[in-house]
Design an enzyme around this catalytic site. Structure first.
Site, PDB file in Angstrom:
ATOM      1  N   LEU A  39       0.852  -1.194   0.000  1.00  0.00           N
ATOM      2  CA  LEU A  39       0.000   0.000   0.000  1.00  0.00           C
ATOM      3  C   LEU A  39       0.883   1.238   0.000  1.00  0.00           C
ATOM      4  O   LEU A  39       1.531   1.558   1.000  1.00  0.00           O
ATOM      5  CB  LEU A  39      -0.915   0.017   1.227  1.00  0.00           C
ATOM      6  CG  LEU A  39      -1.828   1.239   1.356  1.00  0.00           C
ATOM      7  CD1 LEU A  39      -2.817   1.305   0.195  1.00  0.00           C
ATOM      8  CD2 LEU A  39      -2.569   1.223   2.690  1.00  0.00           C
ATOM      9  N   ASN A  40       0.910   1.936  -1.124  1.00  0.00           N
ATOM     10  CA  ASN A  40       1.707   3.157  -1.254  1.00  0.00           C
ATOM     11  C   ASN A  40       0.925   4.326  -0.671  1.00  0.00           C
ATOM     12  O   ASN A  40      -0.053   4.790  -1.266  1.00  0.00           O
ATOM     13  CB  ASN A  40       2.037   3.405  -2.729  1.00  0.00           C
ATOM     14  CG  ASN A  40       2.910   4.633  -2.926  1.00  0.00           C
ATOM     15  OD1 ASN A  40       3.332   5.273  -1.953  1.00  0.00           O
ATOM     16  ND2 ASN A  40       3.174   4.976  -4.178  1.00  0.00           N
ATOM     17  N   LEU A 105       1.425  10.874  14.828  1.00  0.00           N
ATOM     18  CA  LEU A 105       2.710  10.959  15.510  1.00  0.00           C
ATOM     19  C   LEU A 105       3.572  12.030  14.854  1.00  0.00           C
ATOM     20  O   LEU A 105       3.899  11.933  13.673  1.00  0.00           O
ATOM     21  CB  LEU A 105       3.440   9.620  15.461  1.00  0.00           C
ATOM     22  CG  LEU A 105       3.094   8.537  16.496  1.00  0.00           C
ATOM     23  CD1 LEU A 105       3.409   8.999  17.897  1.00  0.00           C
ATOM     24  CD2 LEU A 105       1.653   8.088  16.384  1.00  0.00           C
ATOM     25  N   SER A 107       6.754  15.206  15.899  1.00  0.00           N
ATOM     26  CA  SER A 107       8.155  15.264  16.302  1.00  0.00           C
ATOM     27  C   SER A 107       8.398  16.542  17.103  1.00  0.00           C
ATOM     28  O   SER A 107       7.752  17.566  16.869  1.00  0.00           O
ATOM     29  CB  SER A 107       9.048  15.265  15.059  1.00  0.00           C
ATOM     30  OG  SER A 107      10.367  15.649  15.382  1.00  0.00           O
ATOM     31  N   SER A 108       9.355  16.481  18.007  1.00  0.00           N
ATOM     32  CA  SER A 108       9.658  17.661  18.825  1.00  0.00           C
ATOM     33  C   SER A 108      10.297  18.784  18.012  1.00  0.00           C
ATOM     34  O   SER A 108      10.402  19.916  18.493  1.00  0.00           O
ATOM     35  CB  SER A 108      10.593  17.275  19.978  1.00  0.00           C
ATOM     36  OG  SER A 108      11.799  16.717  19.481  1.00  0.00           O
ATOM     37  N   CYS A 109      10.690  18.499  16.767  1.00  0.00           N
ATOM     38  CA  CYS A 109      11.294  19.557  15.939  1.00  0.00           C
ATOM     39  C   CYS A 109      10.261  20.586  15.488  1.00  0.00           C
ATOM     40  O   CYS A 109      10.617  21.584  14.861  1.00  0.00           O
ATOM     41  CB  CYS A 109      11.994  18.957  14.725  1.00  0.00           C
ATOM     42  SG  CYS A 109      10.889  18.271  13.490  1.00  0.00           S
ATOM     43  N   TYR A 136      10.800  19.339   7.258  1.00  0.00           N
ATOM     44  CA  TYR A 136      10.180  18.226   7.994  1.00  0.00           C
ATOM     45  C   TYR A 136       9.273  18.767   9.103  1.00  0.00           C
ATOM     46  O   TYR A 136       8.141  18.294   9.286  1.00  0.00           O
ATOM     47  CB  TYR A 136      11.265  17.336   8.581  1.00  0.00           C
ATOM     48  CG  TYR A 136      10.762  16.175   9.397  1.00  0.00           C
ATOM     49  CD1 TYR A 136      10.173  15.080   8.781  1.00  0.00           C
ATOM     50  CD2 TYR A 136      10.906  16.159  10.786  1.00  0.00           C
ATOM     51  CE1 TYR A 136       9.719  13.998   9.531  1.00  0.00           C
ATOM     52  CE2 TYR A 136      10.459  15.085  11.543  1.00  0.00           C
ATOM     53  CZ  TYR A 136       9.868  14.009  10.917  1.00  0.00           C
ATOM     54  OH  TYR A 136       9.419  12.936  11.660  1.00  0.00           O
ATOM     55  N   LYS A 140       5.165  18.344   9.738  1.00  0.00           N
ATOM     56  CA  LYS A 140       4.583  17.822  10.976  1.00  0.00           C
ATOM     57  C   LYS A 140       3.614  18.822  11.606  1.00  0.00           C
ATOM     58  O   LYS A 140       2.576  18.436  12.163  1.00  0.00           O
ATOM     59  CB  LYS A 140       5.700  17.454  11.956  1.00  0.00           C
ATOM     60  CG  LYS A 140       6.467  16.208  11.549  1.00  0.00           C
ATOM     61  CD  LYS A 140       5.559  14.997  11.490  1.00  0.00           C
ATOM     62  CE  LYS A 140       6.274  13.734  11.105  1.00  0.00           C
ATOM     63  NZ  LYS A 140       5.365  12.570  11.019  1.00  0.00           N
ATOM     64  N   PRO A 163       6.470  13.212  20.170  1.00  0.00           N
ATOM     65  CA  PRO A 163       7.525  12.542  20.937  1.00  0.00           C
ATOM     66  C   PRO A 163       8.863  13.248  20.823  1.00  0.00           C
ATOM     67  O   PRO A 163       9.142  13.933  19.828  1.00  0.00           O
ATOM     68  CB  PRO A 163       7.591  11.152  20.299  1.00  0.00           C
ATOM     69  CG  PRO A 163       7.111  11.354  18.897  1.00  0.00           C
ATOM     70  CD  PRO A 163       6.105  12.471  18.965  1.00  0.00           C
ATOM     71  N   HIS A 179      19.347   8.895  12.846  1.00  0.00           N
ATOM     72  CA  HIS A 179      19.198   9.856  13.933  1.00  0.00           C
ATOM     73  C   HIS A 179      20.360   9.701  14.916  1.00  0.00           C
ATOM     74  O   HIS A 179      21.250   8.874  14.732  1.00  0.00           O
ATOM     75  CB  HIS A 179      17.863   9.642  14.637  1.00  0.00           C
ATOM     76  CG  HIS A 179      16.689  10.147  13.867  1.00  0.00           C
ATOM     77  ND1 HIS A 179      15.762   9.314  13.277  1.00  0.00           N
ATOM     78  CD2 HIS A 179      16.290  11.405  13.567  1.00  0.00           C
ATOM     79  CE1 HIS A 179      14.844  10.038  12.666  1.00  0.00           C
ATOM     80  NE2 HIS A 179      15.134  11.311  12.819  1.00  0.00           N
ATOM     81  N   ARG A 209      20.048  16.803  24.312  1.00  0.00           N
ATOM     82  CA  ARG A 209      18.905  16.084  23.748  1.00  0.00           C
ATOM     83  C   ARG A 209      18.259  15.177  24.801  1.00  0.00           C
ATOM     84  O   ARG A 209      18.915  14.693  25.723  1.00  0.00           O
ATOM     85  CB  ARG A 209      19.335  15.223  22.554  1.00  0.00           C
ATOM     86  CG  ARG A 209      19.787  16.004  21.329  1.00  0.00           C
ATOM     87  CD  ARG A 209      18.651  16.751  20.668  1.00  0.00           C
ATOM     88  NE  ARG A 209      19.105  17.475  19.489  1.00  0.00           N
ATOM     89  CZ  ARG A 209      19.534  18.730  19.488  1.00  0.00           C
ATOM     90  NH1 ARG A 209      19.596  19.405  20.630  1.00  0.00           N
ATOM     91  NH2 ARG A 209      19.911  19.319  18.366  1.00  0.00           N
ATOM     92  N   ASP A 278      25.388  21.692  15.002  1.00  0.00           N
ATOM     93  CA  ASP A 278      24.845  21.068  16.200  1.00  0.00           C
ATOM     94  C   ASP A 278      23.335  20.863  16.099  1.00  0.00           C
ATOM     95  O   ASP A 278      22.763  20.042  16.808  1.00  0.00           O
ATOM     96  CB  ASP A 278      25.092  21.960  17.429  1.00  0.00           C
ATOM     97  CG  ASP A 278      26.423  21.670  18.095  1.00  0.00           C
ATOM     98  OD1 ASP A 278      26.905  20.533  18.003  1.00  0.00           O
ATOM     99  OD2 ASP A 278      26.980  22.610  18.698  1.00  0.00           O
TER     100      ASP A 278
END
Length: 325
Positions: A39-40, A105, A107-109, A136, A140, A163, A179, A209, A278
């Site tokens: 399933l794409n 879901l 991301s913290s970014c 990214y 999100k 998360p 990562h 982090r 960094d």
């Protein structure tokens, strides 16, 4: 009791596979998932047809185009396009097929590069993003706002979890696209096996982090989905669909590298290439809201790293065959 039909997007990924493992331990749950070649998720028609055919009760959207700082900086178009496309297709197909509860879901970014620490949910859209992973992060953020908008307009119950940095079994240990934790494990393990006197890492080592073992995230995801809508909404502000998930503590990249060296048994030096970025100086999530609901992380960083390194050693050959190391 009627069996629940649950679809998990992202079967082959670290997060999706962890959620599936946890769901399969529950009674009266029938888990559905598909590999990418089955399933794409970039094809809206295929996704909509699949959802309409299966009549799911709940959806966990854990599929994403992911990577570390190098991958984000090198392939920004891929990161924004693929993630937007996956999110749009799955969330819209869920609504059109009658799914009442979905978990996205993130991301913290999503939070600004320079913001108060720990970062509360309210920090969203309050400042400039970190440039290296901005595409990214924007994708999100769009996913969060898509969930909020469908909740407001259609009365569904689409929730979002943000998360912190994740690690664990089924992570990507590729040299250039991984990562932080898998990159450190891969580099330090290689240095040990090659008898190198030192291992060179990106940045200064002083960036801080927070790291969460992926099985803890899977547990948090199921916990949040089990909450009554009123209880979940009570911890947020108006139209806020997202909540942070983390441990509530952090450490420097250098400290993480030393801990991993100890676990691996590497006795060489750790040096840093300060010409490399960094990223965000610090990324610690405020987890007071999820804690107030009754969830806390269980796996210590040392225990989680030992489990992850054990899995890496057991699967190293397979990862090499699949181009993930």
């Amino acid at each position: 009791m009627k069996s629940q039909k649950i679809y998990v997007a992202g079967k082959s990924g670290m997060v999706g596979s962890a959620i599936i493992r946890k769901l399969q331990t529950l009674d009266n749950v029938h888990v559905h998932s598909q590999m990418r070649n089955q399933l794409n998720l970039l094809d809206s028609k295929l996704v909509e047809d699949y959802f309409c055919k299966n009549d799911f009760d709940e959806v966990y959207l854990a599929a994403a185009h992911v990577g570390g700082i190098h991958a984000n900086d090198s392939y920004p178009a891929d990161f924004i396009y693929n993630n937007l496309k996956i999110q749009l297709n799955v969330i819209d197909a869920a609504y059109k097929s009658g799914v009442k509860k979905l978990l996205f879901l993130g991301s913290s970014c999503i939070y600004p590069k320079l913001t108060k620490q720990p970062m509360p949910e309210e920090a969203l859209l309050s400042g400039h993003l970190e440039k290296t992973n901005e595409p990214y992060a924007i994708a999100k953020i769009a996913g969060i706002k898509l969930c909020e908008s469908y909740n407001r307009q259609y009365g569904v119950d689409f929730r979002s979890l943000m998360p912190t940095n994740l690690y664990g079994p089924y992570d990507n240990f590729h040299e250039m696209n991984s990562h932080v934790i898998p990159a450190l494990i891969r580099k330090i393990d290689d240095a040990k096996n090659q008898g190198s006197d030192f291992v060179e890492l990106w940045g200064t080592g002083v960036a801080k982090r927070e790291f969460l073992y992926v099985d803890d995230l899977a547990e948090a995801s199921i916990f949040v989905m089990s909450l009554p809508k009123k209880e979940f909404n009570a911890v947020g502000s108006a139209n806020e669909s997202h909540i942070n998930i983390g441990t509530g503590s952090d450490l420097t990249i250098k400290e993480a590298a030393i801990l991993i060296s100890d676990i691996i048994g590497y006795e060489g030096s750790i040096v840093f290439d300060t010409s490399k970025p960094d990223g965000t100086p610090r990324k610690l999530l405020d987890v007071s809201k999820i804690n107030s609901l009754g969830w806390h992380s269980k796996t210590s960083l040392e225990d989680g790293l030992k489990l992850t390194y054990k899995w890496y050693l057991e699967n190293k050959e397979k990862l090499q065959m699949n181009g993930k190391v």
